[in-house]
Design an enzyme around this catalytic site. Sequence first.
Site, PDB file in Angstrom:
ATOM      1  N   ALA A  65      11.486   0.657   5.431  1.00 48.25           N
ATOM      2  CA  ALA A  65      12.836   0.272   5.040  1.00 48.25           C
ATOM      3  C   ALA A  65      12.751  -1.105   4.399  1.00 48.25           C
ATOM      4  CB  ALA A  65      13.743   0.248   6.265  1.00 48.25           C
ATOM      5  N   GLY A 108       9.669   3.106   7.977  1.00 44.37           N
ATOM      6  CA  GLY A 108      10.532   4.161   7.461  1.00 44.37           C
ATOM      7  C   GLY A 108       9.802   5.094   6.506  1.00 44.37           C
ATOM      8  N   GLU A 111       8.187   7.553   8.602  1.00 43.20           N
ATOM      9  CA  GLU A 111       9.232   8.391   9.194  1.00 43.20           C
ATOM     10  C   GLU A 111       9.742   9.430   8.189  1.00 43.20           C
ATOM     11  OE1 GLU A 111      11.236   4.699  10.550  1.00 43.20           O
ATOM     12  OE2 GLU A 111      11.421   5.735  12.467  1.00 43.20           O
ATOM     13  N   GLU A 131       6.926  -1.688  12.897  1.00 45.20           N
ATOM     14  CA  GLU A 131       8.219  -2.351  13.150  1.00 45.20           C
ATOM     15  C   GLU A 131       8.135  -3.393  14.265  1.00 45.20           C
ATOM     16  OE1 GLU A 131       7.836   0.907  12.661  1.00 45.20           O
ATOM     17  OE2 GLU A 131       9.509   1.748  11.520  1.00 45.20           O
TER      18      GLU A 131
HETATM   19  C1  HXC Z   1      10.796  -5.158   1.410  1.00 46.08           C
HETATM   20  C2  HXC Z   1       8.572  -5.173   0.854  1.00 46.08           C
HETATM   21  C3  HXC Z   1       8.276  -4.267   1.917  1.00 46.08           C
HETATM   22  C4  HXC Z   1       9.360  -3.824   2.726  1.00 46.08           C
HETATM   23  C5  HXC Z   1       6.432  -4.748   0.898  1.00 46.08           C
HETATM   24  N1  HXC Z   1       7.401  -5.423   0.260  1.00 46.08           N
HETATM   25  N2  HXC Z   1       6.945  -4.044   1.910  1.00 46.08           N
HETATM   26  N3  HXC Z   1       9.824  -5.602   0.615  1.00 46.08           N
HETATM   27  N4  HXC Z   1      10.597  -4.283   2.438  1.00 46.08           N
HETATM   28  N5  HXC Z   1       9.205  -2.957   3.740  1.00 46.08           N
HETATM   29  C6  HXC Z   1       7.257  -6.309  -0.915  1.00 46.08           C
HETATM   30  C7  HXC Z   1       6.603  -7.626  -0.542  1.00 46.08           C
HETATM   31  O1  HXC Z   1       7.550  -8.524  -0.025  1.00 46.08           O
HETATM   32  C8  HXC Z   1       6.049  -8.062  -1.881  1.00 46.08           C
HETATM   33  O2  HXC Z   1       7.106  -8.591  -2.657  1.00 46.08           O
HETATM   34  C9  HXC Z   1       5.648  -6.739  -2.538  1.00 46.08           C
HETATM   35  O3  HXC Z   1       6.359  -5.727  -1.841  1.00 46.08           O
HETATM   36  C10 HXC Z   1       4.170  -6.458  -2.395  1.00 46.08           C
HETATM   37  O4  HXC Z   1       3.818  -6.551  -1.041  1.00 46.08           O
HETATM   38  P1  HXC Z   1       2.626  -7.493  -0.494  1.00 46.08           P
HETATM   39  O5  HXC Z   1       2.923  -7.746   0.934  1.00 46.08           O
HETATM   40  O6  HXC Z   1       2.406  -8.656  -1.392  1.00 46.08           O
HETATM   41  O7  HXC Z   1       1.379  -6.482  -0.649  1.00 46.08           O
HETATM   42  P2  HXC Z   1       0.041  -6.446   0.223  1.00 46.08           P
HETATM   43  O8  HXC Z   1      -0.451  -7.835   0.480  1.00 46.08           O
HETATM   44  O9  HXC Z   1      -0.841  -5.476  -0.468  1.00 46.08           O
HETATM   45  O10 HXC Z   1       0.473  -5.852   1.663  1.00 46.08           O
HETATM   46  C11 HXC Z   1       0.936  -4.548   1.752  1.00 46.08           C
HETATM   47  C12 HXC Z   1       1.622  -4.290   3.137  1.00 46.08           C
HETATM   48  C13 HXC Z   1       2.722  -5.362   3.356  1.00 46.08           C
HETATM   49  C14 HXC Z   1       0.570  -4.377   4.242  1.00 46.08           C
HETATM   50  C15 HXC Z   1       2.188  -2.887   3.104  1.00 46.08           C
HETATM   51  O11 HXC Z   1       3.572  -5.391   2.208  1.00 46.08           O
HETATM   52  C16 HXC Z   1       3.591  -5.096   4.547  1.00 46.08           C
HETATM   53  O12 HXC Z   1       3.191  -5.352   5.696  1.00 46.08           O
HETATM   54  N6  HXC Z   1       4.825  -4.645   4.317  1.00 46.08           N
HETATM   55  C17 HXC Z   1       5.818  -4.440   5.344  1.00 46.08           C
HETATM   56  C18 HXC Z   1       5.537  -3.205   6.125  1.00 46.08           C
HETATM   57  C19 HXC Z   1       6.533  -2.988   7.250  1.00 46.08           C
HETATM   58  O13 HXC Z   1       6.699  -3.871   8.123  1.00 46.08           O
HETATM   59  N7  HXC Z   1       7.263  -1.866   7.232  1.00 46.08           N
HETATM   60  C20 HXC Z   1       8.262  -1.584   8.234  1.00 46.08           C
HETATM   61  C21 HXC Z   1       9.606  -2.045   7.756  1.00 46.08           C
HETATM   62  S1  HXC Z   1      10.832  -1.810   8.973  1.00 46.08           S
HETATM   63  P3  HXC Z   1       6.910  -9.954  -3.518  1.00 46.08           P
HETATM   64  O14 HXC Z   1       8.281 -10.231  -4.046  1.00 46.08           O
HETATM   65  O15 HXC Z   1       6.385 -10.979  -2.563  1.00 46.08           O
HETATM   66  O16 HXC Z   1       5.916  -9.546  -4.578  1.00 46.08           O
HETATM   67  C22 HXC Z   1      11.253  -0.184   8.883  1.00 46.08           C
HETATM   68  C23 HXC Z   1      12.339   0.254   9.866  1.00 46.08           C
HETATM   69  C24 HXC Z   1      12.795   1.661   9.601  1.00 46.08           C
HETATM   70  O17 HXC Z   1      10.753   0.535   8.117  1.00 46.08           O
HETATM   71  C25 HXC Z   1      14.044   1.993  10.361  1.00 46.08           C
HETATM   72  C26 HXC Z   1      15.305   1.834   9.552  1.00 46.08           C
HETATM   73  C27 HXC Z   1      16.494   2.482  10.245  1.00 46.08           C
END
Ligand code: HXC
Length: 257
Positions: A65, A108, A111, A131
């Site tokens: 998400a 997400g 999911e 998460e």
């Molecule tokens: C918003 C995101 C994002 C996310 C990545 N980006 N994931 N933006 N939401 N979930 C953005 C980063 O901020 C970055 O933007 C660009 O995408 C590239 O990501 P990087 O982190 O620079 O890439 P990398 O170093 O290769 O790392 C990849 C990654 C990392 C390991 C996947 O991006 C990461 O940990 N992402 C978050 C994963 C996560 O926590 N997902 C769960 C979300 S909560 P910029 O502008 O800096 O270039 C969820 C809850 C669901 O999903 C339930 C809802 C009801």
Amino acid sequence: MSYETITSEMHGAVLLVRIDRPKVLNALNTTVMRELVDRFAAADRDPAVRAIVLTGSGKAFAAGADISEMAGMGFPDIYGADTFGGWDRFAATRKPVIAAVGGYALGGGCEVVMMCDIVLAADTAKFGQPEIKLGILPGMGGTQRLTRLVGRAKAMDLVLTGRLMDAAEAERAGLVSRIVPADRLLDEALATAATIAGYSQPATLMAKEAVQRAEEVSLSEGVRFERRLFGSLFATRDQKEGMAAFVEKRKPSFEDR
Ligand code: HXC
């Protein structure tokens, strides 16, 4: 309707839908959710669509998400307004859906993968529910679907540590149907969908529904449900055609009737 965050195109009777926000690793904001729900509902209504492939773009299927969008939300948005409720409608898609996962399927994103029916993963794919690292827990069914798919031991490990699985581990665990070389991912997904698209649609829809029912009910209830669906297909012309074609050693010609 034109979409901002997804693209879609027909390949024969298969609809290919792509999440198209590669700069943010296809983070699933509410626009993506709304557009996917709308496109999948339209596909369910459209007789020309017989199977759907869902994929990402760039180096991700979807990295979860959209954290930037969620960061400022409060309890009334998340719970009161049921901001993410659209995903339940997405999960209720009746036609077969194949997830073609290249790269990250996290939070997400993982999911959504678990809401699909068949999961083809590129050998480079990575899965996880990170998460916990954000101070939250999975919120689109992850704790429930993951536990049913991979069992308690692995689900607890993934949900409590937030660690990622590679494609091989995800396949061994039962989250992934098949692993394919990254450069063959889309072709394999489209070919799989085309195979399904060639079968009788009532049988296909009922087969999907029956397997889904196994996740909800007891074995005896599920077997009874299957028996009723099985019986009802003997009221179709396609059952007669499928069996006649086998006996006559020819290809069947199904009419969805
Ligand atoms: C918003 C995101 C994002 C996310 C990545 N980006 N994931 N933006 N939401 N979930 C953005 C980063 O901020 C970055 O933007 C660009 O995408 C590239 O990501 P990087 O982190 O620079 O890439 P990398 O170093 O290769 O790392 C990849 C990654 C990392 C390991 C996947 O991006 C990461 O940990 N992402 C978050 C994963 C996560 O926590 N997902 C769960 C979300 S909560 P910029 O502008 O800096 O270039 C969820 C809850 C669901 O999903 C339930 C809802 C009801």
